[in-house]
Write a protein that holds these residues in place. Structure first.
Motif, PDB file in Angstrom:
ATOM      1  N   ILE A   1       0.860  -1.189   0.000  1.00 18.75           N
ATOM      2  CA  ILE A   1       0.000   0.000   0.000  1.00 18.75           C
ATOM      3  C   ILE A   1       0.894   1.236   0.000  1.00 18.75           C
TER       4      ILE A   1
ATOM      5  N   ASP B   1       2.235  -1.884   4.437  1.00 19.85           N
ATOM      6  CA  ASP B   1       1.620  -0.556   4.329  1.00 19.85           C
ATOM      7  C   ASP B   1       2.664   0.519   4.573  1.00 19.85           C
TER       8      ASP B   1
ATOM      9  N   TYR C   1      -0.456  -7.918   8.971  1.00 23.14           N
ATOM     10  CA  TYR C   1      -0.431  -6.508   8.582  1.00 23.14           C
ATOM     11  C   TYR C   1       0.797  -5.821   9.159  1.00 23.14           C
TER      12      TYR C   1
END
Lengths: 109, 429
Positions: free
Chosen positions: B193, B228, B254
């Motif tokens: 991301i 991310d 994550y």
């Protein structure tokens, strides 16, 4: 005079007077109706001018005071009772909610 | 009296107008173009996505027949990014997400030109198309969407095909779906991301959930690793944290604050700030910038190569008469289809007022709403609302800020389709 002729005369008179009204209106440029831009924030879920056809509530032609009242009620909700609509109402002042409700109430469903 | 005499008596023009009004009344559900606003102007719109389609339609509905609108679009149809993650798990087809332009053309008299804008002459007030055509305008709206910055290692078309972003719905969506289906059980799917701002804040987290849900059921033992660049989940942090840690526990890993140094498409390896990783599928979403027509025309003047605008009218701060809406504009609002629809309405209203010699609305409000599938049966939603703040001349997040659904539910999943269907109707029909 035959019935057909009378009918044709009446119809053509109507058409001509509609044209006259339309021509008259052509010369004035006025500001957009109050509340229209604010209310357009609602169209992508409730349909153009509130004429919903795909599942969310129809707002066009509903009573302004009812729409306004419901929006204010929704704005009071907290926690688990906050649906997407309740969340949305927090973006608007009382005056804005009134303008939206009035605009939608004037639309033909 | 026969029919021929009737038309001769009343005048064919008047009858045609009356019949046309009656036809409009029949389709009036979605509005008709008024003929009596007294407003005149030529507007050209570049880009037929959520912003461009909506602005073209509302310019006609609110401006009337004297406001001519020409919409320039290079594709035959728009493919919705919204719900495109449901192509990845087989719940939607790409075709079901495509929206053409014939309805906008026939219903609102929008002139749709299939072509590509090559240059904007904002002094001379004309748009030059790739085929040499020149389109003069009184007002121009540019809504070209995004371009992607190149991730080191992915400079070639071949590398990009192997490591798709699928962040512009279409061929890459199909590619990514095939790649996921070709994964073995116990395989690894990595998503990267980019740092904000990027198109669709909840989008990547939503995709991680949809892919994880599918892999769990069809390729057991597989992992979804999310790298991310941002310091935390940017949209619906509570819902997505719950989705990652509880609903998709054991599948999604994550990692915030991770930068991607390079990607090797041949070895399917990522070089990152947390070390090297190898994967079966790499969904690298690059950082973005404004559509190329804006960078080519010197209008992408905000940091990150986005276009700076006045949010009362969406006029470019460097080119009066040129309005820029949708993902390519630099505002405090998220880059999202629903917001693009809202900006288009503010812009259409402003242009209509300006053409009429009036001032723009001094207090616009926009709202963002977005439903995100979390599994094949449940979804969440977010809401944010913005109001013009004269002190900062920006759209400020108002009362309650960003709101997320109090729960992830089947009801939300059903509502998601009502939202999508009406949003797309509002923009393309």
């Amino acid at each position: 005079m035959s019935t057909t002729r009378l009918w044709v005369r009446a119809l053509s008179a109507t058409v001509l007077s509609l044209a006259a009204i339309s021509a008259q209106a052509q010369t004035t440029v006025s500001a957009p109706p109050a509340g229209r831009l604010l209310a357009s924030n609602c169209f992508q879920c409730h349909g153009y001018n509130g004429r919903s056809s795909k599942g969310f509530e129809i707002l066009a032609g509903e009573s302004a005071s009812e729409i306004y009242g419901e929006l204010r009620e929704m704005r009071q909700k907290t926690g688990k009772d906050v649906g997407i609509m309740e969340a949305h109402t927090h973006g608007y002042t009382d005056a804005q909610l009134k303008l939206i409700a009035t605009y939608l109430s004037k639309q033909t469903p | 009296m026969n029919r021929r005499d009737f038309f001769r008596f009343t005048g064919f023009g008047a009858s045609a107008a009356l019949l046309s009004r009656l036809a409009d009344a029949a389709t009036g559900q979605l509005g008709f173009v008024p003929t009596n606003t007294g407003i005149k102007g030529r507007v050209v719109v570049i880009g037929g996505g959520m912003a461009g389609a909506t602005v073209a339609k509302y310019l006609r509905l609110w401006g009337g027949s004297g406001v001519t609108v020409t919409l320039v679009e290079r594709d035959a149809a728009y493919t919705s990014n919204i719900l495109s993650n449901l192509v990845l798990n087989g719940q939607r087809t790409l075709t079901s997400l495509q929206f053409g332009y014939t309805t906008l053309a026939s219903r609102y008299g929008i002139k749709v030109v299939r072509g590509e804008a090559k240059a904007i002459d904002h002094v001379g007030h004309k748009v030059l198309l790739a085929d040499g055509t020149s389109l003069p305008y009184d007002r121009l709206v540019v809504a070209p969407g995004i371009e992607f910055n190149v991730i080191p290692g992915l400079e070639t078309a071949a590398a990009q095909a192997k490591v798709p972003h699928a962040w512009k719905a279409g061929a890459q969506t199909t590619t990514l779906k095939s790649q996921i289906a070709a994964m073995p059980s116990g395989g690894t799917f990595v998503m990267t991301i980019p740092a904000k701002p990027y198109r669709c804040p909840p989008g990547p987290y939503e995709r991680a959930c949809v892919v994880a849900d599918w892999l769990k059921r069809n390729r057991p033992g597989s992992k979804v690793i999310v790298l991310d660049a941002n310091s935390g989940i940017l949209a619906e942090p509570e819902n997505f944290t719950h989705a990652f840690d509880v609903i998709h526990q054991g599948v999604i890993d994550y990692h915030p604050g991770v930068t991607i140094n390079s990607i090797n498409a041949s070895t399917m390896t990522l070089n990152t700030s947390m070390g090297a990783l190898r994967a079966n599928v790499i969904n690298a979403i690059p950082s973005q910038r404004a559509g190329s027509i804006l960078t080519a025309s010197g209008l992408a003047n905000a940091p990150g190569q986005w276009a700076d605008v006045n949010v009362l009218t969406y006029q470019s701060t460097v080119a009066p008469g040129v309005h820029i809406i949708g993902d390519s504009s630099a505002t405090t609002q998220p880059k999202a289809g629903h917001i693009a629809n809202q900006e288009a309405k503010i812009c259409a209203d402003a242009i209509v007022r300006l053409l009429a010699g009036l001032s723009p609305d001094p207090a616009p409000v926009t709202n963002s709403a977005c439903y995100s599938p979390i599994t094949s049966q449940t979804a969440s939603w977010l809401s944010s609302r913005f109001a013009y703040d004269p002190a900062t001349a920006k759209m400020a997040l108002v009362a309650g800020g960003l709101v997320e659904a109090p729960s992830i539910s089947k009801d939300n999943y059903e509502e998601m389709f009502k939202w999508f269907n009406t949003l797309m109707e509002d923009s393309f029909a």
